[in-house]
Design an enzyme around this catalytic site. Sequence first.
Site, mmCIF file in Angstrom:
data_model
loop_
_atom_site.group_PDB
_atom_site.id
_atom_site.type_symbol
_atom_site.label_atom_id
_atom_site.label_comp_id
_atom_site.label_asym_id
_atom_site.label_seq_id
_atom_site.Cartn_x
_atom_site.Cartn_y
_atom_site.Cartn_z
ATOM 1 N N GLN B 143 0.839 -1.199 0.000
ATOM 2 C CA GLN B 143 0.000 0.000 0.000
ATOM 3 C C GLN B 143 0.875 1.249 0.000
ATOM 4 O O GLN B 143 1.975 1.265 0.560
ATOM 5 C CB GLN B 143 -0.981 0.014 1.175
ATOM 6 C CG GLN B 143 -0.341 -0.113 2.549
ATOM 7 C CD GLN B 143 -1.358 -0.004 3.694
ATOM 8 O OE1 GLN B 143 -2.496 0.372 3.492
ATOM 9 N NE2 GLN B 143 -0.917 -0.328 4.891
ATOM 10 N N LEU B 145 0.639 3.795 1.591
ATOM 11 C CA LEU B 145 0.923 4.255 2.947
ATOM 12 C C LEU B 145 2.335 3.842 3.353
ATOM 13 O O LEU B 145 3.118 4.654 3.852
ATOM 14 C CB LEU B 145 -0.102 3.650 3.916
ATOM 15 C CG LEU B 145 0.161 3.899 5.397
ATOM 16 C CD1 LEU B 145 0.145 5.383 5.717
ATOM 17 C CD2 LEU B 145 -0.877 3.174 6.242
ATOM 18 N N HIS B 199 -3.644 8.460 6.181
ATOM 19 C CA HIS B 199 -2.868 8.036 5.012
ATOM 20 C C HIS B 199 -2.295 9.237 4.272
ATOM 21 O O HIS B 199 -1.128 9.265 3.902
ATOM 22 C CB HIS B 199 -3.747 7.235 4.036
ATOM 23 C CG HIS B 199 -4.074 5.849 4.515
ATOM 24 N ND1 HIS B 199 -4.700 4.925 3.739
ATOM 25 C CD2 HIS B 199 -3.851 5.233 5.697
ATOM 26 C CE1 HIS B 199 -4.866 3.791 4.420
ATOM 27 N NE2 HIS B 199 -4.359 3.973 5.612
ATOM 28 N N TYR B 273 -5.016 5.526 16.282
ATOM 29 C CA TYR B 273 -4.588 6.107 15.010
ATOM 30 C C TYR B 273 -3.920 7.455 15.212
ATOM 31 O O TYR B 273 -3.096 7.865 14.413
ATOM 32 C CB TYR B 273 -5.744 6.150 14.005
ATOM 33 C CG TYR B 273 -5.873 4.813 13.322
ATOM 34 C CD1 TYR B 273 -5.027 4.481 12.275
ATOM 35 C CD2 TYR B 273 -6.762 3.853 13.777
ATOM 36 C CE1 TYR B 273 -5.082 3.230 11.676
ATOM 37 C CE2 TYR B 273 -6.827 2.605 13.188
ATOM 38 C CZ TYR B 273 -5.975 2.304 12.131
ATOM 39 O OH TYR B 273 -6.019 1.064 11.541
ATOM 40 N N GLN B 274 -4.262 8.124 16.291
ATOM 41 C CA GLN B 274 -3.598 9.392 16.557
ATOM 42 C C GLN B 274 -2.097 9.182 16.768
ATOM 43 O O GLN B 274 -1.273 9.891 16.209
ATOM 44 C CB GLN B 274 -4.198 10.088 17.787
ATOM 45 C CG GLN B 274 -3.487 11.418 18.099
ATOM 46 C CD GLN B 274 -4.232 12.275 19.102
ATOM 47 O OE1 GLN B 274 -5.332 11.918 19.531
ATOM 48 N NE2 GLN B 274 -3.658 13.399 19.467
ATOM 49 N N HIS B 430 -12.390 4.624 10.727
ATOM 50 C CA HIS B 430 -12.036 3.733 11.824
ATOM 51 C C HIS B 430 -13.020 3.815 12.994
ATOM 52 O O HIS B 430 -12.773 3.253 14.050
ATOM 53 C CB HIS B 430 -10.605 4.010 12.298
ATOM 54 C CG HIS B 430 -9.590 3.576 11.306
ATOM 55 N ND1 HIS B 430 -9.422 2.258 10.961
ATOM 56 C CD2 HIS B 430 -8.709 4.275 10.543
ATOM 57 C CE1 HIS B 430 -8.457 2.165 10.044
ATOM 58 N NE2 HIS B 430 -8.021 3.370 9.761
ATOM 59 N N ARG B 455 -8.173 -7.533 14.543
ATOM 60 C CA ARG B 455 -7.048 -7.459 13.612
ATOM 61 C C ARG B 455 -5.793 -7.886 14.342
ATOM 62 O O ARG B 455 -5.648 -7.607 15.538
ATOM 63 C CB ARG B 455 -6.888 -6.010 13.121
ATOM 64 C CG ARG B 455 -5.727 -5.821 12.183
ATOM 65 C CD ARG B 455 -5.563 -4.376 11.746
ATOM 66 N NE ARG B 455 -4.397 -4.307 10.866
ATOM 67 C CZ ARG B 455 -3.899 -3.181 10.362
ATOM 68 N NH1 ARG B 455 -4.463 -2.015 10.640
ATOM 69 N NH2 ARG B 455 -2.846 -3.213 9.587
ATOM 70 N N HIS B 481 -20.101 -3.115 22.216
ATOM 71 C CA HIS B 481 -19.736 -2.019 23.121
ATOM 72 C C HIS B 481 -20.668 -1.949 24.324
ATOM 73 O O HIS B 481 -21.775 -2.492 24.299
ATOM 74 C CB HIS B 481 -19.772 -0.696 22.354
ATOM 75 C CG HIS B 481 -18.831 -0.670 21.188
ATOM 76 N ND1 HIS B 481 -19.198 -1.164 19.950
ATOM 77 C CD2 HIS B 481 -17.542 -0.265 21.079
ATOM 78 C CE1 HIS B 481 -18.163 -1.047 19.117
ATOM 79 N NE2 HIS B 481 -17.150 -0.512 19.780
ATOM 80 N N GLU B 681 -3.208 -16.777 50.008
ATOM 81 C CA GLU B 681 -4.565 -17.336 49.903
ATOM 82 C C GLU B 681 -5.573 -16.551 50.738
ATOM 83 O O GLU B 681 -6.583 -17.091 51.181
ATOM 84 C CB GLU B 681 -4.578 -18.829 50.267
ATOM 85 C CG GLU B 681 -3.713 -19.656 49.314
ATOM 86 C CD GLU B 681 -3.919 -21.147 49.408
ATOM 87 O OE1 GLU B 681 -4.179 -21.624 50.518
ATOM 88 O OE2 GLU B 681 -3.822 -21.834 48.370
#
Lengths: 750, 750
Positions: B143, B145, B199, B273-274, B430, B455, B481, B681
């Site tokens: 890719q 990217l 990207h 992603y940040q 995303h 992933r 969620h 324990e």
Amino acid sequence: MNKLLFLFIALFFASTGRSQNSESSNSSGLILTRKGVEKIQANLGQAPLFDTTLQQVKKDVDKEMAGDIEVPIPKDLAGGYTHERHKKNYATAQKAGVLFKILEEEKYARYIKEMLMEYAKIYPNLPLHPAERSYARGKIFWQALNDSNWLVSMSQAYDSIYDYLTAEEREYLEKNLFYPYADFLSEENPKFFNRIHNHSTWGNAAVGMIGLVMDDDELVNRALYGLEDAKIDKDARDNDGGLIQQPGQDAGFLANINEAFSPSGYYTEGPYYQRYAMYPFMLFAKALENKRPELDIFDYKNGVLIKSVYALLNLTDADGEFFPLNDAQKGMSYLTQSVVMAVDAAYLYGEEDPSLLAVAEDQGRVTLDDAGMAVALGLANNEQQEFIKKSIELTDGAKGNKGGVAILRSKDYNRLYSLVMKYTSQGDSHGHYDKLSFSFYDDGEEVIQDYGFARFVNIEPKNGGGYLKENTTWAKQSIAHNTLIKNETSHFEGDFDTGSKYHSEKYFSDFSRPEVQIISAKEKNAYPGTEMHRTMVLMQNDIFRNPVVLDIFRVDGEVSSQYDLPFYYFGQLIDTNLEYETSERLEKLGAKNGYQHLWKEAEGVSEGENLKFTWANNNKFYTISQVTQEEDSIILARLGATDPEFNLRRDPVLLTRKKEVENAIFATVIEPHGSYNPVTELGNNSYSQIKKLEVVLDNEEYTGVKITGYNEKQVLIILSNQNNSPDLEHRVRINEEEFSWEGPYTLIEK
Amino acid sequence: MNKLLFLFIALFFASTGRSQNSESSNSSGLILTRKGVEKIQANLGQAPLFDTTLQQVKKDVDKEMAGDIEVPIPKDLAGGYTHERHKKNYATAQKAGVLFKILEEEKYARYIKEMLMEYAKIYPNLPLHPAERSYARGKIFWQALNDSNWLVSMSQAYDSIYDYLTAEEREYLEKNLFYPYADFLSEENPKFFNRIHNHSTWGNAAVGMIGLVMDDDELVNRALYGLEDAKIDKDARDNDGGLIQQPGQDAGFLANINEAFSPSGYYTEGPYYQRYAMYPFMLFAKALENKRPELDIFDYKNGVLIKSVYALLNLTDADGEFFPLNDAQKGMSYLTQSVVMAVDAAYLYGEEDPSLLAVAEDQGRVTLDDAGMAVALGLANNEQQEFIKKSIELTDGAKGNKGGVAILRSKDYNRLYSLVMKYTSQGDSHGHYDKLSFSFYDDGEEVIQDYGFARFVNIEPKNGGGYLKENTTWAKQSIAHNTLIKNETSHFEGDFDTGSKYHSEKYFSDFSRPEVQIISAKEKNAYPGTEMHRTMVLMQNDIFRNPVVLDIFRVDGEVSSQYDLPFYYFGQLIDTNLEYETSERLEKLGAKNGYQHLWKEAEGVSEGENLKFTWANNNKFYTISQVTQEEDSIILARLGATDPEFNLRRDPVLLTRKKEVENAIFATVIEPHGSYNPVTELGNNSYSQIKKLEVVLDNEEYTGVKITGYNEKQVLIILSNQNNSPDLEHRVRINEEEFSWEGPYTLIEK
């Protein structure tokens, strides 16, 4: 107190019922001797580990003493209020006694005295504990075992303040508390006291230690040799279904040492119960060494008590956590208090082995007595040396002739790989039906796991912290282990009495070459008429990136049967060449013998190729490569079926099933080969290095297995199946090539 | 080289196609400036963190340089050989360039030159990478990217040896490699280059940085402002289904800064992603600051780049791991290289904030440039201060008007509890359908988890390391969620375009009192005609041992519906008062929208009492207490159905289902309350402290929830549901008692 008066009273009591050689003032000390106290006081401030432990104990005790003394009427099970309160009491009293001896601050003695007086007040009228679940109920606790724990600690506490109390106070306590308490644990509970079992060891130690403090030879002898005339129903059993007494068995502390430990120091119930049993064994031994040195207890049975400490330390993974053989809680480690005590004692009463100092350093504390100070001083002088865990075999059985456990180790890039193979006897009431099972560790992480027990110790909402029914229906069953199961039936049909009659046999072993270590054992009784023979090799080789396990499991039966061989991995499937089908709904794998607890997630049928199964756990990659035959079923299953209370973990398993065969061979390689870093997101070596795994020869006489790597290197192992003599010469031909060697196996690398 | 000749050639090239103000010798430096080099050289040996990083980098590079340079013809996907080789090449070349500048050893320059020459040899004839899975295929990688990653690093490497090369060599490289490379990434790939997307940021930085090195204003402007005349089909989408270009959108680096970050520095795709996007943003910004200082890039949009570093650091748990909002890999943390770079840059180009030094210390390395040396010197001078993670709100949207994320924190016995509530916009391609979802952390451990993505990044056997289909069918769906699902349908019916039109709205928040922190938000568009309103309180109170979460979720619909509210806990059920039934076989919970991935393990029906559900994870105890109505279903389910490739973790969930209701209220407390130690324990506090949880008032105007502890203490919260004005006075009567207050809520403790 007037010293003359004291002496008079002491002598008076000494002359009534006490043995003649007793010291009236009890000044020799039970665990913490007078000489020990002097040495400790002289070295305070010089031995950091002792000092920090002392400070920590003082902080704990002072905090506890800031509250009122509470001695509630017993009511609760483990985890409940009265249970935890009484546990806290005896633990605090024992520690306060140590502080009193070392620091000589009277408040500690006063605290112990007041607490004991409270117990003496209620004890004479205490009925049995209201909870009825134990075969041997206690009075303070739900089981006599915990009552024994109490007396082991309180004996020490009482010993500490013996000279501080008046004779009248002692008489009061002994008459109202200690004598009836000791009698309750022994004469009134023969089923509890007269067994070969860790429960009895606690009972023996409790009675013996209070006997030593009160210098009562009758009690001491009762502890050492058991009750003379115990009336025990010969079919009586404990809560785990264990037989109380085998016919003709001796009893008492010495008999327990004789029977419980093999000559190599292995405790037949396994390390989890060993670390627990160690406490009374070592503690009472220390007391005997101090008060009855003529017994030479640490030399008893060729010094097996000291050997048992080494056995226990060797039964741990790289993090010091015990291998969970038989009933066992995962996470229990040599950091536990009883092992701190055992290690310190083994140092002082053994050969002052500097490698024990390294373990003590890891434990981060010492016992506050002669032994602990010796260890702390050794560390202060930097005498410690690494405790190296080597490959070892530990025999099982009192005479060492009932199979055993082998631990094969291989170090690689600072990671310690450990293969644990079990070919022991049943392991008493805590034993599992796990003949020839194994587990495999990558440093401190389980690669192929042993499930351990189904129990949440001291977590009250889960059955009061006691054993769960799934311990019987699942954890003890053969299918819960990494071994062979015939016709979905556990070894010995899961029958304890049958299992207890037999043990597996070592066939041969060779740990002489670090890069190829091998253990081989046979089991002929788990399934009558069927012989199981497992050979496991831990090897480092040019084919592989890390040490791998080669597992060759032969089974030789008489009638057509189904054979299952499970591998309990952890983590998530990454890749497989298996063509499998998953289900639209999950069905149980079977109806009983543990199979009812597994959900079948997927199944595939072999086309006769090597099975490759790669998974990831804790960011590491592992692959199982296995020789399969056409029509073998490969099943992916997961624990959790028939589990109405969610008592079981949802662990996965890979299982190979051979159907309608008399004989079978399973050849498998377990291969750690790569890792992943979620921060750099770099994975390396996510693929197996094995191109082909083959059974190149298999008959009654010989089995040959060959591994070929992608680098075209090969390793071939040939086993002699019938004769393990180290001298016998063998000669076989495989694909036109002839091999000859001496002894039970040969290994050829190309 | 003859200096005069060099100057002549340099001037010659400078006059042909270069901007007039360029320095012929490139000596100002792209990332590592001449002044920076001088400062570094002067301080070597004075700043330990810099020195150790330098040594480590030197060791890595020297090791790599010991082998031959390999520039294979591209073939493999991520994780495969050619992919990893080219990655290694650019990383090594970049580092070698740094070493050449700092250490001035020619071997590094020679290595880079030889490698670049190899690339220049193959590049002109390289076709597109053979793998066809990307919407924007690269040439070196699958890719574009990754091709951009290559150029970002190689620009730095080239910059380092710019003066070392002859003009002919530079001309050769630029003509055969860098110009065609930059044109390929931009003009030949407008869909890749001209987006508002991480990207494109990489593409912009790559083209801009090589432009700065070659001092080509046209390339730099292309990077800053995008392609002028990009022809992009308005319906074009990327592999994740994301729209390539919104109508009327600007492009280029500055537009990406404008659009990608909210004014508070939140990046709409989320922290995972940040941290990735930070790299090109910060690196290109550093290059611009060095080479085009007149742009004042770090002040752009009120200094949002520096703010974004703080936002990112705050989006982590106690261990520095990012909250996995939207698509995200768990375990990714601020230790990653891109954040090391961002923190160092934020320190030097921001206000030299000493709390960033503490983060850098934790990171354990610095960038080998001006910024890294500044940080290392700050640490050498012991200037660091704790980086305190406080409760914060981060707005979403380029203008900060599209909802946001709130992080509520509470510290207790040195453990940091973090509640993360998400009321953002969709989050671009995303994003997940997770309106008003939350997660809860006990220090570095997840108590109530966000699943993250499906992933296995860079693990080739799992779909080449790319997104799995379960990311769409499971991870993005609402049921994955901890939020409300109506009629088993995801928010916005799981439609990206619809979801992208809307965002949730904060209703009010109050972080002014450490012991009661509160966030409240509404979502009106996820289900048309249905309003969702969630208020979450992180509180410390005398009732509880630890901070707890009170969760009040109101839903107001128009037609009779089914509402599900799941809580994704970890670990094992310990205790519950629910009467449930388990199944003889496991069925899927539903047919679609993610429900097909859940197995139903058990179900019970409420009798209208509080639900109590206690579980243990990592040796800690937690309880969910919940107000239920008669006929509510409580479902225990587990992930893993419809998962033919075993791509999903087998995580458990507790789900409350209300059937055939228009409106509903879910009032829940999540309560950490005890712990267990497997070595001692000892378990403590295995029971919830809550005696009763009640909804004492609920209508359109107001909602009141009361908690009563076993210690009889109470806490009552009353919310104004319709008006969030801070000044409005409210007055309500509950059970004969009158309450009055100002603002959207009141909280009364008794």
